[in-house]
Motif scaffolding. Structure first.
Motif, PDB file in Angstrom:
ATOM      1  N   SER A 270       0.846  -1.200   0.000  1.00 28.11           N
ATOM      2  CA  SER A 270       0.000   0.000   0.000  1.00 28.11           C
ATOM      3  C   SER A 270       0.876   1.242   0.000  1.00 28.11           C
ATOM      4  N   VAL A 271       0.224   2.384  -0.146  1.00 25.69           N
ATOM      5  CA  VAL A 271       0.892   3.683  -0.043  1.00 25.69           C
ATOM      6  C   VAL A 271       0.223   4.445   1.089  1.00 25.69           C
ATOM      7  N   ILE A 272       1.039   4.984   1.995  1.00 26.18           N
ATOM      8  CA  ILE A 272       0.526   5.791   3.108  1.00 26.18           C
ATOM      9  C   ILE A 272       0.783   7.246   2.766  1.00 26.18           C
ATOM     10  N   PRO A 273      -0.280   8.014   2.492  1.00 27.47           N
ATOM     11  CA  PRO A 273      -0.078   9.406   2.055  1.00 27.47           C
ATOM     12  C   PRO A 273       0.596  10.283   3.109  1.00 27.47           C
ATOM     13  N   THR A 274       0.145  10.197   4.355  1.00 26.33           N
ATOM     14  CA  THR A 274       0.722  11.003   5.441  1.00 26.33           C
ATOM     15  C   THR A 274       0.732  10.177   6.721  1.00 26.33           C
ATOM     16  N   GLU A 275       1.467  10.644   7.706  1.00 26.88           N
ATOM     17  CA  GLU A 275       1.505   9.943   8.985  1.00 26.88           C
ATOM     18  C   GLU A 275       0.106   9.906   9.585  1.00 26.88           C
ATOM     19  N   ASP A 276      -0.231   8.799  10.207  1.00 28.69           N
ATOM     20  CA  ASP A 276      -1.531   8.544  10.846  1.00 28.69           C
ATOM     21  C   ASP A 276      -2.680   8.381   9.858  1.00 28.69           C
ATOM     22  N   ALA A 277      -2.392   8.402   8.552  1.00 28.25           N
ATOM     23  CA  ALA A 277      -3.449   8.135   7.560  1.00 28.25           C
ATOM     24  C   ALA A 277      -3.602   6.632   7.420  1.00 28.25           C
ATOM     25  N   LYS A 278      -4.838   6.144   7.402  1.00 25.85           N
ATOM     26  CA  LYS A 278      -5.086   4.700   7.295  1.00 25.85           C
ATOM     27  C   LYS A 278      -4.984   4.298   5.824  1.00 25.85           C
TER      28      LYS A 278
END
Length: 197
Positions: free
Chosen positions: A50-58
């Motif tokens: 997956s790709v996590i766009p920003t910190e704490d983003a699910k």
């Protein structure tokens, strides 16, 4: 990427295991790509990514082929956690699992951590006999040393009290001797001289 202080797990065939992984970045993340892969005798099989766009983003995690029904993403990116759970493991699941990450903010540097899963028929019972013997010997030696120190201090205390008592006896007996012998400063000197007729 980190899989914790203990990078391996021994688990029973048919059980469920969590494969831990967290990421850290001192400059933060943006569109962090991560994946889990299994090293199947040199061939890397993708489990999920997956790709996590920003910190704490699910993240929206994609699962691959045979792992689709048996893998659950449990990290949810809470506290940089991207751990997965593998359900109903078999002996074929034993081996190396690679947690991989690439952060564009770090000039797309690749980071990875390896977690080893060992699948067994039953968990071994650890024989602690040697540990108990060593602990008992060390504990006994410490107790013996403490007993010796206590006995030594008690003996020194008693000797000091006896020496103090002996000094008192010497001082008082020397005063008595002076009086009886009529030495100067004794009570014998304090008698008045008889008057002449």
């Amino acid at each position: 990427m980190s899989v914790g202080k203990i990078p391996f797990l021994e688990a029973v065939n048919g059980s469920t295991v969590m494969l831990p992984c967290t990421y850290a970045s001192c400059i933060g993340i943006k569109n962090l790509y991560f994946s889990w892969q299994f090293n199947d005798n040199g061939t890397m099989q993708k489990i999920c990514d997956s790709v996590i766009p920003t910190e704490d983003a699910k993240p929206d995690v994609k699962k691959y082929k045979e792992y689709n029904e048996r893998v659950e993403f449990v990290g949810k990116n809470i506290k940089n956690n991207i751990s997965i759970v593998l359900w109903n493991i078999t002996f074929e699941d034993g081996g190396q699992y690679i947690c991989f990450g690439r952060n564009p903010k770090e000039k797309d540097k690749n980071h990875s951590a390896i977690f080893n899963l060992i699948v067994v028929d039953e968990l071994r019972v650890v024989d602690n006999t040697l540990t108990i013997i060593i602990a008992s010997a060390v504990g006994g030696a410490i107790a013996l040393l403490m007993g010796f120190m206590l006995l030594k201090n008690l003996t020194l205390f008693v000797l000091a009290k006896l020496e103090e008592k002996n000094k008192e006896c010497l001082v008082s007996s020397s005063g008595i001797d002076n009086t009886e012998n009529g030495l100067s400063g004794s009570k014998a000197d304090s008698k008045p001289t008889p008057k002449k007729k």
